[in-house]
Design a protein around this motif. Structure first.
Motif: not given
Length: 126
Positions: A44-49, A66-73, A118-126
């Protein structure tokens, strides 16, 4: 990356051996790198690190991409970038021998288009 772009780098890997190679390469360089043995799906890291998240030869080992990509974003600062270098498979069914190899290794390979979607879908969600 740390030396070329005067950046602070956090390097995580499940393999202490791989991190020891990276640590050896950093000796004598003018750079700021933190090395940690960790699991990127549990870390875990703080958001926007981070300004940039770079993943090399890792995604094929992750089942829930998808869960990993959500975390990345979540970890990215506004305007940040995700850069991925990984193994992919071609479109269509792979040869039987390659299918068996993937199964034996436990890899979860996708084609480039699937990763992009998958990346595009997570980008739209975040």
């Amino acid at each position: 990356m740390a030396e070329n772009f005067d950046a602070e780098v956090v390097s995580i890997d499940l393999s202490a051996n791989m991190l020891s190679f990276a640590l050896e390469r950093s000796i004598g360089r003018k750079c700021s790198v933190e090395f940690e043995v960790a699991n990127c799906t549990k870390k875990t890291y703080l958001d926007e690190t981070f300004d940039v998240i770079y993943s090399r030869d890792t995604i094929l080992h992750i089942q829930d991409k998808p869960a990993l990509f959500r975390t990345f974003f979540k970890w990215l600062k506004p305007g940040g970038k995700v850069l991925i270098s990984d193994y992919c498979k071609s479109l269509g069914p792979p040869l039987a021998e390659f299918t068996e190899y993937i199964k034996q290794k436990g890899f979860d390979l996708h084609d480039v288009e699937t990763y992009s979607q998958e990346l595009a879908a997570e980008l739209r969600i975040s």
